[in-house]
Motif scaffolding. Structure first.
Motif, PDB file in Angstrom:
ATOM      1  N   UNK A  67       0.867  -1.182   0.000  1.00  0.00           N
ATOM      2  CA  UNK A  67       0.000   0.000   0.000  1.00  0.00           C
ATOM      3  C   UNK A  67       0.906   1.234   0.000  1.00  0.00           C
ATOM      4  N   UNK A  68       0.379   2.402  -0.373  1.00  0.00           N
ATOM      5  CA  UNK A  68       1.221   3.598  -0.417  1.00  0.00           C
ATOM      6  C   UNK A  68       1.827   3.895   0.959  1.00  0.00           C
ATOM      7  N   UNK A  69       3.142   4.028   1.008  1.00  0.00           N
ATOM      8  CA  UNK A  69       3.822   4.315   2.269  1.00  0.00           C
ATOM      9  C   UNK A  69       4.925   5.341   2.009  1.00  0.00           C
ATOM     10  N   UNK A  70       4.965   6.406   2.809  1.00  0.00           N
ATOM     11  CA  UNK A  70       6.017   7.417   2.613  1.00  0.00           C
ATOM     12  C   UNK A  70       7.348   6.954   3.184  1.00  0.00           C
ATOM     13  N   UNK A  71       8.401   7.133   2.393  1.00  0.00           N
ATOM     14  CA  UNK A  71       9.760   6.845   2.859  1.00  0.00           C
ATOM     15  C   UNK A  71      10.519   8.167   2.882  1.00  0.00           C
ATOM     16  N   UNK A  72      10.935   8.643   4.067  1.00  0.00           N
ATOM     17  CA  UNK A  72      11.569   9.962   4.184  1.00  0.00           C
ATOM     18  C   UNK A  72      12.800  10.092   3.306  1.00  0.00           C
ATOM     19  N   UNK A  73      12.979  11.285   2.739  1.00  0.00           N
ATOM     20  CA  UNK A  73      14.192  11.554   1.973  1.00  0.00           C
ATOM     21  C   UNK A  73      14.768  12.943   2.238  1.00  0.00           C
ATOM     22  N   UNK A  74      13.994  13.872   2.787  1.00  0.00           N
ATOM     23  CA  UNK A  74      14.502  15.228   3.057  1.00  0.00           C
ATOM     24  C   UNK A  74      15.571  15.178   4.145  1.00  0.00           C
ATOM     25  N   UNK A  75      16.666  15.928   3.999  1.00  0.00           N
ATOM     26  CA  UNK A  75      16.965  16.893   2.934  1.00  0.00           C
ATOM     27  C   UNK A  75      17.930  16.325   1.875  1.00  0.00           C
ATOM     28  N   UNK A  76      17.836  15.028   1.607  1.00  0.00           N
ATOM     29  CA  UNK A  76      18.762  14.399   0.667  1.00  0.00           C
ATOM     30  C   UNK A  76      18.048  14.035  -0.633  1.00  0.00           C
ATOM     31  N   UNK A  77      18.748  13.293  -1.508  1.00  0.00           N
ATOM     32  CA  UNK A  77      18.257  13.115  -2.873  1.00  0.00           C
ATOM     33  C   UNK A  77      17.097  12.134  -2.986  1.00  0.00           C
ATOM     34  N   UNK A  78      17.142  11.043  -2.244  1.00  0.00           N
ATOM     35  CA  UNK A  78      16.097  10.031  -2.306  1.00  0.00           C
ATOM     36  C   UNK A  78      16.105   9.230  -1.017  1.00  0.00           C
ATOM     37  N   UNK A  79      15.145   8.310  -0.887  1.00  0.00           N
ATOM     38  CA  UNK A  79      14.939   7.624   0.386  1.00  0.00           C
ATOM     39  C   UNK A  79      16.164   6.817   0.825  1.00  0.00           C
ATOM     40  N   UNK A  80      16.781   6.097  -0.094  1.00  0.00           N
ATOM     41  CA  UNK A  80      17.952   5.311   0.280  1.00  0.00           C
ATOM     42  C   UNK A  80      19.123   6.192   0.701  1.00  0.00           C
ATOM     43  N   UNK A  81      19.246   7.358   0.076  1.00  0.00           N
ATOM     44  CA  UNK A  81      20.291   8.301   0.486  1.00  0.00           C
ATOM     45  C   UNK A  81      20.036   8.776   1.906  1.00  0.00           C
ATOM     46  N   UNK A  82      18.773   9.030   2.240  1.00  0.00           N
ATOM     47  CA  UNK A  82      18.435   9.445   3.605  1.00  0.00           C
ATOM     48  C   UNK A  82      18.866   8.365   4.600  1.00  0.00           C
TER      49      UNK A  82
END
Length: 416
Positions: free
Chosen positions: A174-189
């Motif tokens: 199901x839709x789930x938010x994966x944090x990424x701020x303040x970086x480029x994408x979720x895995x970078x975070x």
């Protein structure tokens, strides 16, 4: 802190401003300019052991440009400006990071105390935690940054400069938010948080007074929420590696084992533990990664010395030869080769030679500084170990690689 040290302070402490302006990780290229001026004014320049490998990596990347127009078997795509832009951006970052390491190592401890540098990395950790909370509470948050109006409309560039709070993914069905701020994408975070956590603990807990320790304890407790909801298995594994590393390398093993056991038990029986269990039960990306990595190695073997300068798109995916996502096949696509880890990115862009230089650079740093048992020395060695772990699963460009090289410089400064 002397005026010469302000460029690194502007980058680490002022990172939220860079992110809002649309520079994000690319801000390291901007601050590298005054860093280069500082270096020029204080010649001769000290150069750390192992830095020659990074210089060779840059030279190899320059040579790889001759293969930008090649289309190896099993891939497709026309040679165009997008490929040149990606190559140029990576080259600029590699050179900027070379400058950053030399700059940090040539500042005296009076100009930039070691603990001040470590604590500034800790400030960026607090920024990342705040960004993680933003991603959970307001996952749709995004805006157009000023920098976007100045750069070409290119997918890779847009990912780097467009400020967003989270990536919405269907990892749990199901839709789930994966944090990424303040970086480029979720895995970078996820990767960046684990690296910054190491320095935060050292600067704010190990060397902290009562006030800083209170902030550190509260921040780590709060950070657990976005860490779990990031659904980032690599981040979770890195934390486990860090805990094991601390237990092995420290004398207070019994106390550390007890603390780890109590914390682990409390976590497992909390609501956060259920999220982790759900994520582990849905390893949806494993087959995709296996396909992309296998194809990357196969293609890289056709240009093993200099690579192809940039990524390529593979025909099909792990389920079908169909390329491109459609309404009836959301999982169909053409995964970019080298997108599943810095090691694989180097294989496709610079061949086995570039990958060997990268591994040699960080493995050499780990070997040289392993016997530094000071808190900063042990933290730096742990980061080098995590770099070698992350290269199999995360692309390091841009912000992650920046933190890797800054950590390398911290280790170098600690030995002088």
């Amino acid at each position: 802190m002397a005026p010469a040290a302000w460029p690194i302070a502007a980058f680490l402490v002022g990172y939220p401003v860079w992110w809002a302006l649309g520079f994000g990780g690319l801000s390291i290229v901007v601050v590298a300019v005054p860093m280069a001026v500082v270096l020029w004014l204080r010649r001769p320049i000290l150069i750390p052991r192992g830095m020659g490998l990074w210089a060779l990596l840059i030279v190899g990347y320059l040579v790889s440009a001759v293969m930008l127009d090649a289309t190896p078997a099993g891939t497709y795509g026309e040679f165009g400006m997008g490929r040149v832009v990606g190559w140029t951006m990576r080259l600029t970052v590699y050179i900027a990071l070379f400058v950053v390491v030399l700059y940090l190592g040539n500042l005296t401890k009076e100009e930039l105390p070691q603990l001040t540098l470590v604590r500034m990395l800790g400030v960026l950790f607090l920024t990342a935690v705040a960004g993680g909370l933003l991603g959970i509470l307001a996952p749709e948050f995004e805006f157009t940054a000023p920098m976007e109006h100045l750069l070409p409309d290119h997918a890779f560039v847009t990912n780097l400069v467009h400020p967003t709070a989270a990536q919405i993914q269907y990892v749990l069905g199901h839709p789930a938010p994966r944090p990424e701020a303040p970086f480029e994408w979720a895995n970078a975070w996820g990767g960046n948080v684990s690296i910054l956590l190491v320095w935060f603990v050292v600067g704010w807990w190990v060397y902290g007074g009562p006030a800083r320790k209170a902030v550190a304890a509260g921040a780590v407790a709060v950070a657990a929420v976005p860490v779990v909801y990031s659904l980032n298995r690599g981040l979770w594994a890195a934390i486990a590696i860090g805990v094991a590393y601390l237990i092995i390398r420290n004398r207070n093993r019994a106390a550390l084992l007890t603390l780890a056991a109590v914390t682990g038990a409390a976590f497992v029986f909390s609501p956060l533990g259920q999220v982790v269990a759900a994520r582990v039960d849905r390893p949806h990306s494993n087959d995709i990664r296996a396909f992309t990595v296998a194809t990357t190695v196969e293609v890289a073997a056709t240009s093993p010395i200099i690579g192809y300068g940039n990524t390529r798109n593979a025909f099909g995916n792990h389920r079908t030869i169909t390329t491109g996502r459609t309404d009836w096949c959301r999982s169909c696509g053409h995964p970019p080769l080298g997108s599943d880890g810095q090691l694989w990115l180097l294989l496709i862009t610079q061949g086995f030679t570039g990958a060997a230089l990268y591994v040699g650079f960080f493995a050499g740093a780990l070997r040289r500084h392993w016997h530094d048992r000071s808190p900063i020395g042990q933290a730096g060695s742990l980061v080098m170990l995590l770099v070698l772990f992350y290269m199999f699963i995360y692309d390091g460009l841009v912000s992650a690689l920046t933190l890797y090289l800054i950590s390398f410089a911290v280790l170098w400064r600690n030995a002088t």
